[in-house]
Design a protein around this motif. Structure first.
Motif, PDB file in Angstrom:
ATOM      1  N   ASP A 255       0.156  -2.473   8.891  1.00 37.49           N
ATOM      2  CA  ASP A 255       1.597  -1.981   9.798  1.00 37.49           C
ATOM      3  C   ASP A 255       1.823  -0.049   8.797  1.00 37.49           C
ATOM      4  O   ASP A 255       0.505  -0.456   8.336  1.00 37.49           O
ATOM      5  CB  ASP A 255       2.345  -2.696   9.342  1.00 37.49           C
ATOM      6  CG  ASP A 255       2.865  -2.301   7.037  1.00 37.49           C
ATOM      7  OD1 ASP A 255       4.029  -3.324   7.084  1.00 37.49           O
ATOM      8  OD2 ASP A 255       2.129  -2.165   6.458  1.00 37.49           O
ATOM      9  N   ALA A 256       2.475   0.024   8.653  1.00 38.50           N
ATOM     10  CA  ALA A 256       2.394   2.373   8.470  1.00 38.50           C
ATOM     11  C   ALA A 256       1.271   1.551   6.572  1.00 38.50           C
ATOM     12  O   ALA A 256       0.821   2.409   6.415  1.00 38.50           O
ATOM     13  CB  ALA A 256       3.751   2.485   8.129  1.00 38.50           C
ATOM     14  N   SER A 257       2.379   0.562   5.931  1.00 38.26           N
ATOM     15  CA  SER A 257       1.609   0.688   4.867  1.00 38.26           C
ATOM     16  C   SER A 257      -0.550   0.863   4.201  1.00 38.26           C
ATOM     17  O   SER A 257      -0.222   0.959   3.575  1.00 38.26           O
ATOM     18  CB  SER A 257       2.316  -0.801   3.806  1.00 38.26           C
ATOM     19  OG  SER A 257       1.905  -1.829   4.483  1.00 38.26           O
TER      20      SER A 257
ATOM     21  N   MET B 137      -0.298   2.814  -5.241  1.00 34.63           N
ATOM     22  CA  MET B 137      -0.933   3.185  -4.179  1.00 34.63           C
ATOM     23  C   MET B 137      -1.743   1.343  -4.272  1.00 34.63           C
ATOM     24  O   MET B 137      -1.772   1.109  -2.809  1.00 34.63           O
ATOM     25  CB  MET B 137      -0.652   4.020  -4.061  1.00 34.63           C
ATOM     26  CG  MET B 137      -0.006   5.182  -4.077  1.00 34.63           C
ATOM     27  SD  MET B 137      -0.762   6.975  -3.988  1.00 34.63           S
ATOM     28  CE  MET B 137      -0.977   6.993  -2.134  1.00 34.63           C
ATOM     29  N   LEU B 138      -2.290   1.583  -4.574  1.00 33.54           N
ATOM     30  CA  LEU B 138      -4.142   0.257  -4.274  1.00 33.54           C
ATOM     31  C   LEU B 138      -3.574  -1.245  -4.906  1.00 33.54           C
ATOM     32  O   LEU B 138      -3.464  -1.577  -6.077  1.00 33.54           O
ATOM     33  CB  LEU B 138      -5.423   0.829  -5.041  1.00 33.54           C
ATOM     34  CG  LEU B 138      -5.380   2.097  -4.417  1.00 33.54           C
ATOM     35  CD1 LEU B 138      -6.980   2.492  -5.111  1.00 33.54           C
ATOM     36  CD2 LEU B 138      -6.020   2.167  -3.483  1.00 33.54           C
ATOM     37  N   VAL B 139      -2.273  -1.214  -3.797  1.00 34.97           N
ATOM     38  CA  VAL B 139      -2.029  -2.784  -4.303  1.00 34.97           C
ATOM     39  C   VAL B 139      -1.973  -3.785  -3.412  1.00 34.97           C
ATOM     40  O   VAL B 139      -1.903  -3.557  -1.463  1.00 34.97           O
ATOM     41  CB  VAL B 139      -0.391  -3.137  -4.411  1.00 34.97           C
ATOM     42  CG1 VAL B 139       0.430  -4.126  -4.701  1.00 34.97           C
ATOM     43  CG2 VAL B 139       0.557  -1.936  -6.243  1.00 34.97           C
TER      44      VAL B 139
ATOM     45  N   PRO C 126      -6.880  -4.124   2.233  1.00 36.82           N
ATOM     46  CA  PRO C 126      -7.388  -6.184   2.292  1.00 36.82           C
ATOM     47  C   PRO C 126      -6.693  -5.549   3.673  1.00 36.82           C
ATOM     48  O   PRO C 126      -8.018  -6.614   4.527  1.00 36.82           O
ATOM     49  CB  PRO C 126      -6.324  -6.416   1.222  1.00 36.82           C
ATOM     50  CG  PRO C 126      -6.646  -5.098   0.249  1.00 36.82           C
ATOM     51  CD  PRO C 126      -6.243  -4.073   0.810  1.00 36.82           C
ATOM     52  N   GLU C 127      -6.299  -5.876   4.254  1.00 34.24           N
ATOM     53  CA  GLU C 127      -5.378  -6.705   5.272  1.00 34.24           C
ATOM     54  C   GLU C 127      -6.318  -6.318   6.463  1.00 34.24           C
ATOM     55  O   GLU C 127      -5.863  -6.623   7.422  1.00 34.24           O
ATOM     56  CB  GLU C 127      -4.040  -6.445   5.700  1.00 34.24           C
ATOM     57  CG  GLU C 127      -3.414  -4.538   5.599  1.00 34.24           C
ATOM     58  CD  GLU C 127      -3.147  -4.321   4.533  1.00 34.24           C
ATOM     59  OE1 GLU C 127      -3.291  -4.710   3.503  1.00 34.24           O
ATOM     60  OE2 GLU C 127      -2.453  -3.086   4.407  1.00 34.24           O
TER      61      GLU C 127
ATOM     62  N   SER D  41       3.339  -5.001   1.163  1.00 32.83           N
ATOM     63  CA  SER D  41       4.620  -4.567   0.553  1.00 32.83           C
ATOM     64  C   SER D  41       5.056  -4.310  -0.472  1.00 32.83           C
ATOM     65  O   SER D  41       6.002  -3.363  -0.857  1.00 32.83           O
ATOM     66  CB  SER D  41       5.723  -5.834   0.915  1.00 32.83           C
ATOM     67  OG  SER D  41       5.699  -6.828   0.306  1.00 32.83           O
ATOM     68  N   GLN D  42       4.445  -3.980  -1.431  1.00 37.92           N
ATOM     69  CA  GLN D  42       4.581  -3.929  -2.520  1.00 37.92           C
ATOM     70  C   GLN D  42       3.488  -2.499  -3.538  1.00 37.92           C
ATOM     71  O   GLN D  42       4.655  -1.836  -4.087  1.00 37.92           O
ATOM     72  CB  GLN D  42       4.009  -4.991  -3.445  1.00 37.92           C
ATOM     73  CG  GLN D  42       4.843  -6.244  -3.865  1.00 37.92           C
ATOM     74  CD  GLN D  42       6.150  -6.375  -3.777  1.00 37.92           C
ATOM     75  OE1 GLN D  42       6.463  -5.746  -4.983  1.00 37.92           O
ATOM     76  NE2 GLN D  42       7.235  -7.096  -2.896  1.00 37.92           N
TER      77      GLN D  42
END
Ligand SMILES: Nc1ncnc2c1ncn2[C@@H]1O[C@H](COP(=O)(O)OP(=O)(O)OP(=O)(O)O)[C@@H](O)[C@H]1O
Ligand SMILES: O=C(O)c1cc(-c2cccc(F)c2)nc2ccccc12
Ligand SMILES: [Mg+2]
Length: 273
Positions: free
Chosen positions: A187-189, A245-247, A178-179, A251-252
């Motif tokens: 970021d790395a997420s 993982m698909l949140v 999404p981001e 950060s979550q």
């Protein structure tokens, strides 16, 4: 950096073999370095096309990053050289080619095969994040397979290029979190999200937010419209991992080291990777 990387390579150092594939900016050939008889993949990129697409700076930066990454699941870049018209990248040869061809052939992977691949990619991404390298743009097209069937992240950072290409050349949005789709900083997420998309596609044969129109894919991603088809039958442990993982809130998302402890991975991944 080893002596091999420092030396000045030229085309005469190699015997050129069969073409391995065609990329956006040129061809990739099987090649043998004459002195060592070492088999490599020689990626030939045309300067004119690199200029035209304004990617030469990205190529330099990514070659710089890639030549320092050493991990069994990341394709090695041994060196590079260039002549009047072309830039040549000396890459590790992945004998079993592209993973997505294998996925197309067998439609979807078994849970053991999918978990083994996901665990090896998680380890490679932990290594990358440890070196502040993110967004390696993991999607089936960028995953190659080594002689022993091991996965190799082969994009060496075309992610910046590919990201732009996705935005400007409207390639697949499927893997963007999404981001990134909402193009806020990331970021790395982002890699955790893409790995979740990849895990879903390994198990079902299609990415989770696929839709006919780009606008529909976009909407499904930002709404995290995650649905698990009734077929093929997939364990609830696998669905649990993918759901962590698909949140939307980056950060979550399940951290990669926690992924390696997840029951589905522990029970299904082959430790040798
Ligand atoms: N190291 C390698 N070993 C074996 N085959 C390779 C290797 N590198 C590339 N290939 C083959 O050549 C094809 C084109 O290479 P690649 O995808 O890297 O070019 P590209 O499409 O220009 O890069 P990108 O997809 O990041 O834009 C690949 O799809 C693959 O089939
Ligand atoms: O003519 C050059 O000096 C040149 C060098 C490089 C280059 C230099 C190091 C690493 C790398 F990957 C690429 N890329 C180019 C792309 C387009 C046009 C010219 C160049
Ligand atoms: Mg390609």
């Amino acid at each position: 950096v080893t002596a091999a990387e420092k030396r000045r390579w030229t085309l005469n150092d190699f015997d050129i073999g069969k073409p391995l594939g065609r990329g956006k900016f040129g061809h990739v050939y099987l090649a043998r370095e004459k002195r060592s008889n070492h088999i490599v993949a020689l990626k030939v990129l045309f300067k004119s096309q690199l200029k035209q697409s304004q990617v030469e700076h990205q190529l330099r930066r990514e070659v710089e990053i890639q030549s320092h990454l050493r991990n069994p699941n990341i394709l090695r870049l041994y060196g590079y050289f260039y002549d009047q018209k072309r830039v040549y990248l000396i890459l590790e040869y992945a004998a079993k080619g592209e993973l997505y061809k294998e996925l197309q052939k067998c439609k979807y992977f078994s849970e053991r095969r999918a978990a083994t691949y996901v665990a090896s990619l998680a380890r490679a991404l932990i290594y990358c994040h440890g070196k502040h390298v993110i967004h390696r743009d993991i999607k089936p097209e960028n995953l190659l397979v080594g002689a022993q069937g091991e996965l190799k992240i082969a994009d060496f950072g075309w992610s910046v290029h590919t990201f732009n290409r996705r935005q400007t050349m409207c390639g697949t949005l499927d893997y963007l979190p999404p981001e990134m789709v909402e193009s806020v900083e990331h970021d790395a997420s982002v890699d955790i999200w893409s790995l979740g998309v990849l895990c879903y596609e390994f198990l079902y044969g299609v990415p989770p937010f696929e839709a006919k129109e780009h606008s529909d894919t976009y909407r499904r991603i930002v709404q995290v419209d995650l649905k698990f088809p009734p077929k093929p039958i997939v364990s609830s442990a696998a669905k649990d991992l993918i759901s962590q993982m698909l949140v939307k809130d980056s950060s979550q998302r399940l951290p990669l080291h926690k992924l390696l402890e997840h029951p589905w991975i522990v029970q299904n991944a082959d430790p040798s990777g």
